[in-house]
Design an enzyme around this catalytic site. Structure first.
Site, PDB file in Angstrom:
ATOM      1  N   THR A 250       0.843  -1.197   0.000  1.00  0.00           N
ATOM      2  CA  THR A 250       0.000   0.000   0.000  1.00  0.00           C
ATOM      3  C   THR A 250       0.877   1.245   0.000  1.00  0.00           C
ATOM      4  O   THR A 250       1.837   1.329   0.763  1.00  0.00           O
ATOM      5  CB  THR A 250      -0.931  -0.007   1.234  1.00  0.00           C
ATOM      6  OG1 THR A 250      -1.758  -1.170   1.150  1.00  0.00           O
ATOM      7  CG2 THR A 250      -1.815   1.240   1.280  1.00  0.00           C
ATOM      8  N   CYS A 342      25.555   7.792   7.725  1.00  0.00           N
ATOM      9  CA  CYS A 342      25.346   6.354   7.877  1.00  0.00           C
ATOM     10  C   CYS A 342      26.567   5.674   8.488  1.00  0.00           C
ATOM     11  O   CYS A 342      26.443   4.633   9.108  1.00  0.00           O
ATOM     12  CB  CYS A 342      25.056   5.725   6.520  1.00  0.00           C
ATOM     13  SG  CYS A 342      24.016   6.748   5.500  1.00  0.00           S
TER      14      CYS A 342
END
Ligand code: PLP
Length: 402
Positions: A250, A342
């Site tokens: 979705t 990161c």
């Protein structure tokens, strides 16, 4: 962002726009509206579902417009990372008949680099293209030298996230396709979007990744541009038939509509935003490069402004650990980054700086400052002042009695 009248409130200066940006207030309002009012599932037939579908399709057109694409060529993802993963895996899996070879640069974002490493473990072959020492510029000849008859994919980022180097993707792509019209070209344009004009037709690329939260949109949403008319496989999920059966799950409707509006604003504001970021970045660099033992990493923006992201500054400080400086600055309310967000926390020197020829010491003594919308000249002067103080403090600590 100073708070006059309060002696306790510390000025805070956010210089980490390459890691993420604050959501634009108009965008945040729209996201809220789609969480609370237009909450339907875009696959539902009823009115509330249709309203959500309309939002998603409007956003698709807005994102397409930012990069000169057709709406039908835009596929929404969970961010730049997923778009990069999908680009590599989708291209390699769909073209096994041609070969198992891909080319990337040595300073790609980890979303590309680590995916390429994973592909090697699965039996693919990767070549790292040669880059110019110091700047990281990639020449078409270097790319041609790395190509083989079984090269399926080339993935080279448009703008580097640590040192801000801008590549001539149009020239690289044209050279590669002149040699092999079937080679697939992907570019990670996450840092370029909103600061460098992007037109997929002019670039000639087949695949392009962008992310919402780097352009003042919400986190957790991005897009992959997929040019019509070449062999490319579906996304990483199996399930429903969303995104024209290419990416199951979705849709993140609030995120997508927020991304759409952020993209529209970014297109409208591109020149002003770039000019503002450049003014802040240059002011900062003039301040800190005056300090002894502080050196710039990457392209010199005072000589070649067009070859460096307008908001990016990356400096090494002789004899100082980047992480230590970062923590001192944090205490003073100045928010920067060491290496890429990161990898910070791990004390690995930046793979980007090593790739452009920095020593391990230089790489470990580096910091990135990335400027953007909310920074003011006063903020920058404060950041420079705190930088000077922190460097002096850490140098005294390292050499007491001097
Ligand atoms: C931030 C970034 C990504 C990852 O995007 P996310 O939306 O955070 O997953 C990929 N490539 C580059 C160059 C980036 O700067």
């Amino acid at each position: 962002m100073s708070e006059k009248g309060s002696r306790t409130a510390m000025r805070t200066v956010y210089c980490d726009h390459a890691a993420t940006t604050r959501c634009h207030p108009e965008v945040a309002r729209l996201v809220y509206e789609f969480l609370t009012e237009h909450y339907g599932n875009p696959s539902s037939i009823h009115a509330v579902g249709r309203r959500a579908r309309k939002g998603v399709e409007e956003a698709r057109a807005q994102v397409a417009a930012l990069i000169g694409a057709q709406p039908g060529e835009i596929f929404f993802t969970s961010g730049g990372t997923e778009a990069d993963n999908w680009a590599l895996r989708g291209a390699m899996a769909a073209n096994r008949a041609k070969g198992r070879h891909l080319i990337i640069s040595p300073f790609e974002h980890h979303a590309v680099l680590d995916t390429a490493e994973a592909l090697v473990r699965e039996g693919y072959e990767v070549t790292l293209v040669d880059v110019e020492p110091g700047t990281g510029i990639i020449r078409p000849e270097a790319l041609l030298a790395a190509m083989r008859p079984d090269t399926v994919l080339i993935s080279i980022m448009a703008v580097n996230n640590e040192i801000g180097t801008v590549q001539d993707i149009a020239a690289l792509c044209a050279a590669a396709k002149a040699k092999d019209p079937d080679v697939i070209f992907h570019t990670d344009a996450v840092q370029a979007a909103g600061y460098v004009p992007l037109d997929v037709k002019a670039l000639g690329v087949d695949l392009l990744s962008i992310s919402s939260h780097k352009i003042y949109g919400p986190k957790g949403v991005g897009a992959l541009y997929v040019r019509k008319g070449f062999r490319f496989g579906p996304g990483l999920t199996t399930g429903g038939g969303q995104e024209r059966k290419m990416r199951a799950g979705t849709e993140n409707v609030p995120g997508i509509v927020g991304f759409g509006l952020a993209a529209e604003i970014a297109a409208r504001e591109l020149e002003r935003r770039a000019a503002h970021a450049r003014e802040m970045r240059d002011r900062f660099l003039r301040g800190v490069l005056a300090i002894e033992g502080v050196r710039l990493n990457g392209v010199d923006p005072f000589v070649h402004p067009e070859l460096r992201h307008p908001g990016n500054a990356n400096v090494s400080v002789d004899g100082i650990e980047g992480e230590a400086l970062l923590l001192r600055l944090d205490m003073a309310g100045v928010y920067a980054s060491s290496g890429s967000a990161c990898t910070s926390g791990s004390l690995q020197p930046s793979h980007v700086l090593l790739a452009v020829g920095c020593s391990r010491e230089e790489a470990q003594s580096s910091l990135r400052f990335s400027f953007g919308e909310e920074n003011t000249a006063e903020d920058v002067d404060y950041a420079v002042e705190q930088f000077v103080k922190s460097v002096e403090f850490l140098r005294k600590l390292a050499a007491p009695g001097r």
